[in-house]
Design a protein around this motif. Structure first.
Motif, PDB file in Angstrom:
ATOM      1  N   THR A 111       0.786  -1.180  -0.050  1.00  0.00           N
ATOM      2  CA  THR A 111       0.212  -0.041  -0.178  1.00  0.00           C
ATOM      3  C   THR A 111       0.756   1.342  -0.106  1.00  0.00           C
ATOM      4  O   THR A 111       0.510   2.247  -0.918  1.00  0.00           O
ATOM      5  N   HIS A 112       2.120   1.285   0.835  1.00  0.00           N
ATOM      6  CA  HIS A 112       2.743   2.425   0.821  1.00  0.00           C
ATOM      7  C   HIS A 112       3.452   2.728  -0.354  1.00  0.00           C
ATOM      8  O   HIS A 112       3.553   3.822  -0.915  1.00  0.00           O
ATOM      9  N   HIS A 113       4.272   1.625  -0.901  1.00  0.00           N
ATOM     10  CA  HIS A 113       4.703   1.714  -2.256  1.00  0.00           C
ATOM     11  C   HIS A 113       3.950   1.986  -3.412  1.00  0.00           C
ATOM     12  O   HIS A 113       4.465   2.655  -4.203  1.00  0.00           O
ATOM     13  N   LEU A 114       2.792   1.432  -3.334  1.00  0.00           N
ATOM     14  CA  LEU A 114       2.183   1.716  -4.407  1.00  0.00           C
ATOM     15  C   LEU A 114       1.675   2.918  -4.699  1.00  0.00           C
ATOM     16  O   LEU A 114       1.512   3.651  -5.558  1.00  0.00           O
ATOM     17  N   THR A 115       1.164   3.734  -3.247  1.00  0.00           N
ATOM     18  CA  THR A 115       0.672   5.082  -3.189  1.00  0.00           C
ATOM     19  C   THR A 115       2.067   6.149  -3.897  1.00  0.00           C
ATOM     20  O   THR A 115       1.751   6.835  -4.660  1.00  0.00           O
ATOM     21  N   ASP A 116       3.253   5.648  -3.454  1.00  0.00           N
ATOM     22  CA  ASP A 116       4.405   6.502  -3.796  1.00  0.00           C
ATOM     23  C   ASP A 116       4.665   6.173  -5.210  1.00  0.00           C
ATOM     24  O   ASP A 116       4.963   7.052  -5.934  1.00  0.00           O
ATOM     25  N   LEU A 117       4.589   5.004  -5.668  1.00  0.00           N
ATOM     26  CA  LEU A 117       4.698   4.490  -7.162  1.00  0.00           C
ATOM     27  C   LEU A 117       3.701   5.276  -8.069  1.00  0.00           C
ATOM     28  O   LEU A 117       4.039   6.043  -9.249  1.00  0.00           O
ATOM     29  N   ILE A 118       2.508   5.317  -7.565  1.00  0.00           N
ATOM     30  CA  ILE A 118       1.467   5.977  -8.498  1.00  0.00           C
ATOM     31  C   ILE A 118       1.732   7.628  -8.768  1.00  0.00           C
ATOM     32  O   ILE A 118       1.647   8.235  -9.790  1.00  0.00           O
ATOM     33  N   ASP A 119       2.184   8.195  -7.488  1.00  0.00           N
ATOM     34  CA  ASP A 119       2.641   9.647  -7.754  1.00  0.00           C
ATOM     35  C   ASP A 119       3.747   9.706  -8.607  1.00  0.00           C
ATOM     36  O   ASP A 119       3.515  10.546  -9.733  1.00  0.00           O
ATOM     37  N   THR A 120       4.719   8.806  -8.528  1.00  0.00           N
ATOM     38  CA  THR A 120       5.838   8.836  -9.528  1.00  0.00           C
ATOM     39  C   THR A 120       5.396   8.714 -11.119  1.00  0.00           C
ATOM     40  O   THR A 120       5.924   9.520 -11.721  1.00  0.00           O
ATOM     41  N   GLN A 143      -8.612  -4.292  -0.662  1.00  0.00           N
ATOM     42  CA  GLN A 143      -8.337  -3.146   0.493  1.00  0.00           C
ATOM     43  C   GLN A 143      -7.238  -2.448   0.116  1.00  0.00           C
ATOM     44  O   GLN A 143      -7.112  -1.262   0.389  1.00  0.00           O
ATOM     45  N   VAL A 144      -6.121  -2.937  -0.437  1.00  0.00           N
ATOM     46  CA  VAL A 144      -5.010  -2.128  -1.097  1.00  0.00           C
ATOM     47  C   VAL A 144      -5.309  -1.171  -1.959  1.00  0.00           C
ATOM     48  O   VAL A 144      -5.005   0.281  -2.079  1.00  0.00           O
ATOM     49  N   ALA A 145      -6.147  -1.407  -2.922  1.00  0.00           N
ATOM     50  CA  ALA A 145      -6.612  -0.537  -4.093  1.00  0.00           C
ATOM     51  C   ALA A 145      -7.517   0.546  -3.229  1.00  0.00           C
ATOM     52  O   ALA A 145      -7.428   1.814  -3.611  1.00  0.00           O
ATOM     53  N   LEU A 146      -8.388   0.125  -2.339  1.00  0.00           N
ATOM     54  CA  LEU A 146      -9.267   1.366  -1.987  1.00  0.00           C
ATOM     55  C   LEU A 146      -8.342   2.281  -1.068  1.00  0.00           C
ATOM     56  O   LEU A 146      -8.515   3.303  -1.130  1.00  0.00           O
ATOM     57  N   HIS A 147      -7.564   1.678  -0.246  1.00  0.00           N
ATOM     58  CA  HIS A 147      -6.490   2.634   0.442  1.00  0.00           C
ATOM     59  C   HIS A 147      -5.720   3.508  -0.282  1.00  0.00           C
ATOM     60  O   HIS A 147      -5.269   4.670   0.088  1.00  0.00           O
ATOM     61  N   CYS A 148      -5.509   3.009  -1.523  1.00  0.00           N
ATOM     62  CA  CYS A 148      -4.585   3.916  -2.648  1.00  0.00           C
ATOM     63  C   CYS A 148      -5.441   4.884  -3.288  1.00  0.00           C
ATOM     64  O   CYS A 148      -4.904   5.590  -4.273  1.00  0.00           O
ATOM     65  N   GLY A 149      -6.792   4.925  -3.081  1.00  0.00           N
ATOM     66  CA  GLY A 149      -7.853   5.858  -3.697  1.00  0.00           C
ATOM     67  C   GLY A 149      -8.327   5.195  -4.962  1.00  0.00           C
ATOM     68  O   GLY A 149      -9.081   6.208  -5.556  1.00  0.00           O
ATOM     69  N   PHE A 150      -8.494   4.123  -5.243  1.00  0.00           N
ATOM     70  CA  PHE A 150      -9.068   3.454  -6.413  1.00  0.00           C
ATOM     71  C   PHE A 150     -10.570   3.376  -5.849  1.00  0.00           C
ATOM     72  O   PHE A 150     -10.823   3.198  -4.830  1.00  0.00           O
TER      73      PHE A 150
END
Length: 177
Positions: A111-120, A143-150
């Motif tokens: 979740t943490h790194h996917l959020t950072d990667l999305i920004d990048t 849950q990961v997708a939802l936490h990342c704003g999907f």
């Protein structure tokens, strides 16, 4: 319980990552077989993995595929994988897929790194939409997708055939930029 995400980093896969990539896939093969079937099939041996990684370098150069590795900073141990695939530059949009080594599951690292990667990748490639296709029974990935704003966009019925031959429905989650 707090967790130090700064002990991990993500970086684009390189040819020299073949051995660690092979090791990660083999260790988690049973879990990955149905939903990362292509990756599992192309990494059956170290030699096949080396060839696959070499092919990936061409796909990166062609802007057709971006595979990122999550590594422990201190040891450079490979613990996870996030890929940017099915890129459509006309929109532009892409699909994301991810997995983490079973020993690191449930700690929020993806979740943490996917959020950072999305920004990048949104900044680098100006994506207007990112998409995740997730089997409806895969509660952790949802849950990961939802936490990342999907946001849930719908279910496509009989959209994917697993390696074991099951025809399953996939939930689609999208994020607009």
């Amino acid at each position: 319980m707090s967790f130090d995400f700064n002990t991990y980093q993500f970086e684009l896969l390189q040819e020299e990552d073949s051995l660690s990539f092979f090791t990660l896939i083999q260790k988690n093969k049973k879990r990955l077989n149905d939903f990362f079937a292509g990756t599992v099939a192309k990494t059956g041996t170290l030699e096949a993995t080396q060839s696959y990684c070499k092919d990936i370098m061409t796909r990166i150069e062609d802007r057709a595929y971006y595979p990122y590795l999550i590594k422990e900073k201190s040891s450079q141990k490979l613990i996870g994988f996030i890929d940017v695939k099915n890129i459509d530059w006309e929109v532009p949009k892409a699909e994301l897929g991810a997995f983490i080594d079973e020993d690191y599951e449930g700690k929020g690292i993806i979740t943490h790194h996917l959020t950072d990667l999305i920004d990048t990748i949104v900044q680098e490639h100006d994506f207007k939409k990112l998409l995740c296709r997730i089997a409806k029974e895969n509660k952790r990935s949802i849950q990961v997708a939802l936490h990342c704003g999907f946001e849930y966009e719908g279910t496509i019925r009989r959209d994917y055939r697993t390696t074991s031959g099951r025809l399953i429905d996939l939930n689609y989650y999208g994020k607009l930029f």
